[in-house]
Design an enzyme around this catalytic site. Structure first.
Site, PDB file in Angstrom:
ATOM      1  N   ASP A 299       0.864  -1.176   0.000  1.00 32.45           N
ATOM      2  CA  ASP A 299       0.000   0.000   0.000  1.00 32.45           C
ATOM      3  C   ASP A 299       0.899   1.224   0.000  1.00 32.45           C
ATOM      4  O   ASP A 299       1.772   1.372   0.867  1.00 32.45           O
ATOM      5  CB  ASP A 299      -0.891   0.024   1.250  1.00 32.45           C
ATOM      6  CG  ASP A 299      -2.021  -0.991   1.173  1.00 32.45           C
ATOM      7  OD1 ASP A 299      -2.331  -1.449   0.050  1.00 32.45           O
ATOM      8  OD2 ASP A 299      -2.591  -1.327   2.216  1.00 32.45           O
TER       9      ASP A 299
ATOM     10  N   ASP B 208     -13.166  -3.912  -2.060  1.00 30.08           N
ATOM     11  CA  ASP B 208     -13.079  -3.646  -0.629  1.00 30.08           C
ATOM     12  C   ASP B 208     -14.480  -3.844  -0.066  1.00 30.08           C
ATOM     13  O   ASP B 208     -15.421  -3.173  -0.489  1.00 30.08           O
ATOM     14  CB  ASP B 208     -12.594  -2.225  -0.371  1.00 30.08           C
ATOM     15  CG  ASP B 208     -11.184  -2.009  -0.901  1.00 30.08           C
ATOM     16  OD1 ASP B 208     -10.388  -2.958  -0.851  1.00 30.08           O
ATOM     17  OD2 ASP B 208     -10.880  -0.891  -1.355  1.00 30.08           O
TER      18      ASP B 208
END
Length: 259
Positions: A11, A130
């Site tokens: 990330d 997500d």
């Protein structure tokens, strides 16, 4: 039987490797380029790179970082964050990625999935999702809702239905991230992963919650995942990738061992 894959996830925020819990409280922890090279040398099967604020900030991905990572690793490399159009996909692939992960952009414009699959092949298009647990309803019968913009914006879409739509449009793989489990190191959401695997015919990558090699083994043996995304447990040096693979292989799961 195909080998199961272990995929470190990078990330990235403002060019730095970062990590949070349940998509909150992110702290910068290193250099994504050096981390990618380190995991490649340890025997990672793939690398995933997410520019985690690109969509929320309404900008494109940091292609210079993608290019640097791609120049240092020689395994499949998937990139996501701020990818909304066919031109965005092309730019990421030209920067050195083998796969493009579409998430928020695909929810807003589902045609980008079919356009990407037609232009580059389904194997290049990953549908990133997500997902958050919510009360079951007529609109969300599974109790799992798709959330976009880095976990900031609910969509009202049922995760299983959206996955089936994405597959029909041409996605070749699903990367399924549980917001509720993300960063907790308490294990993947096996119920969500199992339901997703049962709902689609394309590979599903389990993501969110890995805290030990047993969690990955459970995702493979109990939920049917084709791959497991990992972050905290390798970023903080708790396990190496060889240790993870050896532990999982000892449970009878086929792994690619290269050392």
């Amino acid at each position: 039987m195909l080998s199961k894959r272990i995929i470190p996830c990078l990330d990235v925020r403002n060019g730095k490797l970062t990590k949070g819990v349940k998509f909150q409280g992110n702290v910068d922890i290193g250099d994504p380029v050096e981390s990618a090279r380190h995991y490649y040398e340890q025997g990672a099967d793939e690398i995933v790179f997410y520019d985690i604020t690109a969509s929320a900030e309404g900008r494109g991905i940091f292609l210079d970082v993608v290019e640097k990572v791609a120049s240092r690793i020689f395994i499949p490399f998937s990139v996501g964050g701020g990818i909304n159009t066919l031109d965005d996909m092309r730019a990421v692939l030209l920067a050195g990625a083998e796969k493009v992960s579409v998430n928020s952009g695909a929810v807003k414009n589902p045609d980008v999935i079919s356009q990407g699959a037609a232009a580059f092949g389904a194997q290049c298009v990953v549908l990133g999702m997500d997902v958050k647990r919510v009360p079951k309803s007529e609109a969300i019968p599974s109790g799992f809702e798709v959330v976009i913009h880095g976990g900031r914006k609910p969509t009202g879409l049922d995760a299983l239905e959206w996955a089936r739509t994405g597959e029909a449009l041409g996605a070749g793989e699903i990367c399924l991230n549980s917001i509720d489990a993300d960063g907790t190191k308490e294990g993947y959401d096996l119920e969500l992963t199992r339901l997703m695997v049962q709902s689609v015919g394309i590979p599903v990558i389990a993501s969110g919650g890995a805290g030990s090699p047993d969690h990955m083994a459970d995702a493979f043996t109990q939920a049917g995942a084709s791959a497991a995304l990992i972050a905290s447990i390798v970023h903080y040096g708790e396990y190496t990738i060889p240790q993870i693979k050896e532990h999982i292989a000892a449970k009878g799961v086929k792994m690619r061992m290269v050392w």
